[in-house]
Design a protein around this motif. Structure first.
Motif, PDB file in Angstrom:
ATOM      1  N   ARG A  56       0.672  -1.494   0.366  1.00 27.95           N
ATOM      2  CA  ARG A  56       0.226   0.043   0.169  1.00 27.95           C
ATOM      3  C   ARG A  56       0.564   1.360   0.132  1.00 27.95           C
ATOM      4  NH1 ARG A  56      -3.591  -2.020   3.355  1.00 27.95           N
ATOM      5  NH2 ARG A  56      -2.718  -3.880   4.723  1.00 27.95           N
ATOM      6  N   TRP A  58       0.241   5.492   1.346  1.00 25.21           N
ATOM      7  CA  TRP A  58      -0.191   6.235   2.437  1.00 25.21           C
ATOM      8  C   TRP A  58       0.280   7.437   1.876  1.00 25.21           C
ATOM      9  CZ3 TRP A  58      -1.592   3.781   7.766  1.00 25.21           C
ATOM     10  CH2 TRP A  58      -2.919   2.062   7.318  1.00 25.21           C
ATOM     11  N   ARG A  88      -3.139  -0.835  -3.189  1.00 21.46           N
ATOM     12  CA  ARG A  88      -3.887   0.112  -2.466  1.00 21.46           C
ATOM     13  C   ARG A  88      -3.345   1.489  -1.726  1.00 21.46           C
ATOM     14  NH1 ARG A  88      -7.941  -3.021  -0.375  1.00 21.46           N
ATOM     15  NH2 ARG A  88      -8.378  -1.423   0.849  1.00 21.46           N
ATOM     16  N   GLY A  90      -3.817   5.020   0.452  1.00 19.73           N
ATOM     17  CA  GLY A  90      -4.678   5.799   1.872  1.00 19.73           C
ATOM     18  C   GLY A  90      -4.192   6.748   2.379  1.00 19.73           C
ATOM     19  N   PHE A 108     -14.087   9.739   1.683  1.00 14.84           N
ATOM     20  CA  PHE A 108     -13.420   8.485   1.028  1.00 14.84           C
ATOM     21  C   PHE A 108     -14.082   7.671   0.411  1.00 14.84           C
ATOM     22  CE2 PHE A 108      -9.697   9.908   3.093  1.00 14.84           C
ATOM     23  CZ  PHE A 108      -8.868   9.262   2.939  1.00 14.84           C
ATOM     24  N   VAL A 119      -9.294   1.639  -1.638  1.00 16.22           N
ATOM     25  CA  VAL A 119      -8.628   2.564  -0.591  1.00 16.22           C
ATOM     26  C   VAL A 119      -8.565   2.410   0.910  1.00 16.22           C
ATOM     27  CG1 VAL A 119      -9.929   4.673  -0.066  1.00 16.22           C
ATOM     28  CG2 VAL A 119      -9.705   3.728  -2.313  1.00 16.22           C
ATOM     29  N   ASP A 120      -7.952   2.740   0.896  1.00 16.42           N
ATOM     30  CA  ASP A 120      -8.044   2.559   2.940  1.00 16.42           C
ATOM     31  C   ASP A 120      -8.385   3.941   3.521  1.00 16.42           C
ATOM     32  OD1 ASP A 120      -6.606  -0.059   3.391  1.00 16.42           O
ATOM     33  OD2 ASP A 120      -5.077   0.850   2.691  1.00 16.42           O
ATOM     34  N   LEU A 121      -8.770   4.189   4.919  1.00 15.26           N
ATOM     35  CA  LEU A 121      -9.034   5.812   5.182  1.00 15.26           C
ATOM     36  C   LEU A 121      -8.456   5.174   7.058  1.00 15.26           C
ATOM     37  CD1 LEU A 121      -9.773   7.992   6.290  1.00 15.26           C
ATOM     38  CD2 LEU A 121     -12.076   6.585   6.318  1.00 15.26           C
ATOM     39  N   PRO A 195     -14.891   1.963   2.259  1.00 14.86           N
ATOM     40  CA  PRO A 195     -12.865   1.717   2.256  1.00 14.86           C
ATOM     41  C   PRO A 195     -12.350   0.766   4.074  1.00 14.86           C
ATOM     42  CG  PRO A 195     -12.990   3.690   1.578  1.00 14.86           C
ATOM     43  CD  PRO A 195     -14.733   3.106   1.699  1.00 14.86           C
TER      44      PRO A 195
END
Length: 366
Positions: A56, A58, A88, A90, A108, A119-121, A195
């Motif tokens: 991922r 971020w 991913r 985020g 988001f 998608v990561d939150l 997410p």
């Protein structure tokens, strides 16, 4: 959350890496460079990360810091989504007390519509800046109130993400769009997926909360190394299985910089450390060049800070960085390592991730 929520959280290790490797980008701006340069570097890094099997990527919310161009994570993530297809993306993280929960749910939800299923939150409770800037962001000088209300804000945000306020709640007829409500509307075909939420922290508060709620946890080892093991222990001890996870999952942010030779690594981390000295003493600016850092006259107090700070930066050749990361993983038992490369030049940062990928034998593009 869908039944496969845990699969979106738990990563896959590649090559000889002990756990999945990910990227935390602070979108740093060096002296003589522009924010546009930093954002272009971000695209280069996320493409490399995707090609080489990083889990991922971020970006972190910061404000009023000339050397950090990541004040708007959702905007940056939308840009990166247009340049990627698998990795991913985020926030590491969005500082929830700075925003209305509904706004974050909408942002988001929009990102999820742009990049479905990746998608990561990530959420934090700190302001991501100094007190005066936080007051300007929140239009209030009662800053402690936002941090103290974090569990309630989090609960409200998750309700908006899931579109499941109970009947009679003041927000029961309010919907975050894009979001699950579109799947339940007549003729609706919108995915009900949303997410996964991560909690971020640098102490025990979010560790305990994440564990209690059965959420994944990300710890800021890169600037709070002394608290890493106690916080991870607290997270694991307080963990309760949830619809999201049946067992704890914790990643740690790690400052790691690999260069082609050890001397260059020392030059680069000295410049990044000088940037931190200035930030911690109320003089934030652009990331200085290694030449500026070498010529700087450090006071004894500043030298002490530099030694302490750089003791937690894994740097050197690719083999040295790999050994340092392996050792850190053994000491902490982290389920994932999220690497942040702090240096003046974007080319140095990009090369660092490439060298680390090579050191672990991560996949190469076809």
């Amino acid at each position: 959350m869908p039944a496969d929520a845990a699969e979106e959280i738990r990563g896959t290790a590649h090559g000889t890496a002990p756990v999945p490797l990910s990227v935390l980008d602070l979108v740093t701006v060096g002296a003589g460079r522009t924010a546009s340069d930093a954002l272009r570097t971000g695209v280069d890094i996320v493409r490399l990360a995707e090609d080489r099997g990083f889990q991922r990527y971020w970006v972190a919310e910061h404000h009023s810091m000339p050397g950090v161009a990541s004040s708007s994570p959702a905007v940056i993530l939308a840009h990166l989504a247009a340049h990627t297809t698998r990795i991913r993306l985020g926030s590491g993280g969005v500082m929830l007390p700075n925003h209305a929960p509904l706004v974050i749910a909408e942002q988001f939800g929009t990102l999820e519509a742009m990049a479905p299923g990746r998608v990561d939150l990530g959420l934090g409770r700190a302001p991501g800046t100094d007190g005066a800037t936080a007051a300007a962001l929140r239009r209030t000088d009662r800053l402690n109130e936002g941090a103290d209300d974090f569990p309630q804000q989090l609960a409200e945000l998750i309700r908006f993400l899931d579109d499941d306020f109970p009947d009679g709640h003041p927000y029961a007829r309010i919907h975050a769009v894009p979001g699950p409500v579109q799947a339940t509307s007549p003729g609706g075909v919108q995915s009900a997926h949303r997410p996964p939420v991560w909690l971020l922290g640098s102490s025990g508060f979010s560790a305990r909360l994440a564990g209690t709620l059965g959420l994944p946890f990300a710890f800021a080892h890169h600037f709070s190394a002394q608290n890493t093991i106690p916080a991870l222990d607290l997270y694991r001890e307080s963990f309760r299985p949830s619809a999201v996870l049946d067992a704890p999952y914790a990643l740690i942010g790690v400052s790691a910089l690999a260069t082609d030779d050890e001397k260059e690594a020392r030059r680069q981390v000295l410049a990044a450390a000088l940037n931190m000295v200035r930030l911690r003493t109320g003089r934030p600016g652009l990331v200085p060049t290694p030449e500026e850092a070498e010529a700087y006259d450090f006071s004894p107090m500043e030298e002490d800070f530099i030694r302490s700070w750089n003791a937690n930066v894994i740097h050197g050749t690719a083999d040295e960085v790999r050994a340092g990361l392996d050792d850190l993983h053994k000491r902490t038992g982290a389920d994932e390592l999220m690497l942040t490369a702090n240096a003046h030049g974007g080319d140095v940062r990009l090369r660092s991730y490439e060298l680390i990928a090579d050191a672990y034998g991560l996949p190469t593009p076809a």
